[in-house]
Design a protein around this motif. Structure first.
Motif, mmCIF file in Angstrom:
data_model
loop_
_atom_site.group_PDB
_atom_site.id
_atom_site.type_symbol
_atom_site.label_atom_id
_atom_site.label_comp_id
_atom_site.label_asym_id
_atom_site.label_seq_id
_atom_site.Cartn_x
_atom_site.Cartn_y
_atom_site.Cartn_z
ATOM 1 N N SER A 142 0.842 -1.191 0.000
ATOM 2 C CA SER A 142 0.000 0.000 0.000
ATOM 3 C C SER A 142 0.881 1.245 0.000
ATOM 4 C CB SER A 142 -0.883 -0.026 1.239
ATOM 5 O OG SER A 142 -1.506 1.204 1.415
ATOM 6 N N VAL A 177 -8.599 10.273 -4.065
ATOM 7 C CA VAL A 177 -9.123 8.916 -3.863
ATOM 8 C C VAL A 177 -8.928 8.494 -2.409
ATOM 9 C CG1 VAL A 177 -8.787 6.474 -4.477
ATOM 10 C CG2 VAL A 177 -8.848 8.231 -6.269
ATOM 11 N N ALA A 185 -11.457 10.127 -0.202
ATOM 12 C CA ALA A 185 -12.793 9.562 -0.407
ATOM 13 C C ALA A 185 -12.921 8.150 0.148
ATOM 14 C CB ALA A 185 -13.121 9.563 -1.904
ATOM 15 N N SER A 186 -11.788 7.480 0.376
ATOM 16 C CA SER A 186 -11.859 6.070 0.784
ATOM 17 C C SER A 186 -11.378 5.825 2.209
ATOM 18 C CB SER A 186 -11.046 5.219 -0.196
ATOM 19 O OG SER A 186 -9.679 5.577 -0.123
ATOM 20 N N ASP A 246 -12.839 2.928 3.956
ATOM 21 C CA ASP A 246 -12.566 1.611 3.384
ATOM 22 C C ASP A 246 -11.108 1.177 3.528
ATOM 23 O OD1 ASP A 246 -15.235 1.538 2.500
ATOM 24 O OD2 ASP A 246 -14.693 2.667 0.699
ATOM 25 N N LEU A 247 -10.318 1.910 4.288
ATOM 26 C CA LEU A 247 -8.912 1.529 4.454
ATOM 27 C C LEU A 247 -8.812 0.197 5.183
ATOM 28 C CD1 LEU A 247 -7.182 4.859 5.602
ATOM 29 C CD2 LEU A 247 -7.068 3.779 3.358
ATOM 30 N N ALA A 278 -14.137 8.902 8.423
ATOM 31 C CA ALA A 278 -14.310 9.246 7.015
ATOM 32 C C ALA A 278 -14.713 10.713 6.893
ATOM 33 C CB ALA A 278 -15.376 8.351 6.401
ATOM 34 N N GLN A 314 -14.115 16.661 2.012
ATOM 35 C CA GLN A 314 -13.192 16.254 0.948
ATOM 36 C C GLN A 314 -12.952 17.412 -0.009
ATOM 37 O OE1 GLN A 314 -14.329 12.525 -1.012
ATOM 38 N NE2 GLN A 314 -15.500 12.027 0.830
#
Length: 181
Positions: free
Chosen positions: A1, A100, A103-104, A107-108, A135, A141
Motif C-alpha cells: 500500500s 481517492v 474519499a476512501s 474503506d482503508l 471518514a 473532501q
C-alpha cells in the motif's frame, strides 16, 4: 500500500502563522494593512515543504482560515511523506491519488486505518493522535482539495514550485469526481 510505513507523525508547523500585531503603529490590528491587490508576491526562502506551508499560512488574514488551511496542509504533507514525493515533486497523479485516499478513508484496511484514523481527538503530542477522526464528508473532501489547490497555486506564484501542471484543472476534476460543485 502507498501509505505503509508512515507513523502519521510530522513536526507541527511552527507558530500560529497568524500575522503579528504591528505594535509600533498601535492603531493597526494586523500586519497586513494594505488591500490584497496592493500586496506584491515575493519569492520565498523556504528550504523545506514545512517552511513553505508556514510561509503560506502567514499570508492568511483570518485566524479561522489559518486553522482550516493548517489542518488540510498538514494532512496533505503527511500523506505525501507516506508516499515519498515532496511538494516540489508532486504530479497530477499524486493529487488524483490523494483525492481517492480522502474519499476512501472508511474503506482503508485495518492496519492503514490505524495509522490514519483515531475515533477520538488527541493532542498532537500524544502517540494516539491521528490526522483523521473518521471518514470525511463530501464537503470536507472538497474543502481539503480546495485548500490544497490554494496552497499549490500560491507556492507556484512565489516560485517554490516549478511544476508545470495547472492545479485549477486538477481541483476542478476532483470536484466533479467527488460529486460536488
Amino acid at each position: 500500500s502507498p501509505y505503509s510505513g508512515s507513523s502519521c507523525k510530522m513536526a507541527n508547523l511552527k507558530g500560529s502563522a497568524y500575522p503579528p500585531t504591528v505594535s509600533e503603529f498601535g492603531r493597526y490590528e494586523s500586519a497586513f494593512m494594505y488591500p490584497s491587490y496592493m500586496q506584491f508576491l515575493q519569492p520565498i526562502t523556504a528550504q523545506t515543504d514545512e517552511e513553505a506551508v508556514t510561509a503560506w499560512l502567514q499570508q492568511c488574514r483570518s485566524r479561522v482560515t489559518v486553522q482550516h488551511y493548517r489542518k488540510d496542509a498538514e494532512r496533505l504533507l503527511m500523506w505525501l511523506q507516506a508516499r515519498g514525493p515532496s511538494l516540489r515533486e508532486i504530479v497530477v497523479e499524486d493529487l488524483t491519488a490523494y483525492a481517492v485516499f480522502l474519499a476512501s478513508l472508511a474503506d482503508l484496511p485495518p492496519i492503514e486505518a490505524e495509522r490514519w484514523i483515531s475515533p477520538q481527538r488527541w493532542p498532537k503530542s500524544d502517540d494516539r493522535w491521528r490526522p483523521f477522526q473518521g471518514a470525511l464528508s463530501l464537503s470536507s473532501q472538497r474543502q481539503a482539495l480546495v485548500s490544497g489547490h490554494a496552497l499549490l497555486r500560491w507556492l507556484k506564484k512565489v516560485g517554490y514550485l516549478e511544476s508545470a501542471f495547472d492545479s485549477q484543472l486538477v481541483v476542478s476534476e476532483k470536484r466533479e469526481r467527488i460529486g460536488t460543485r
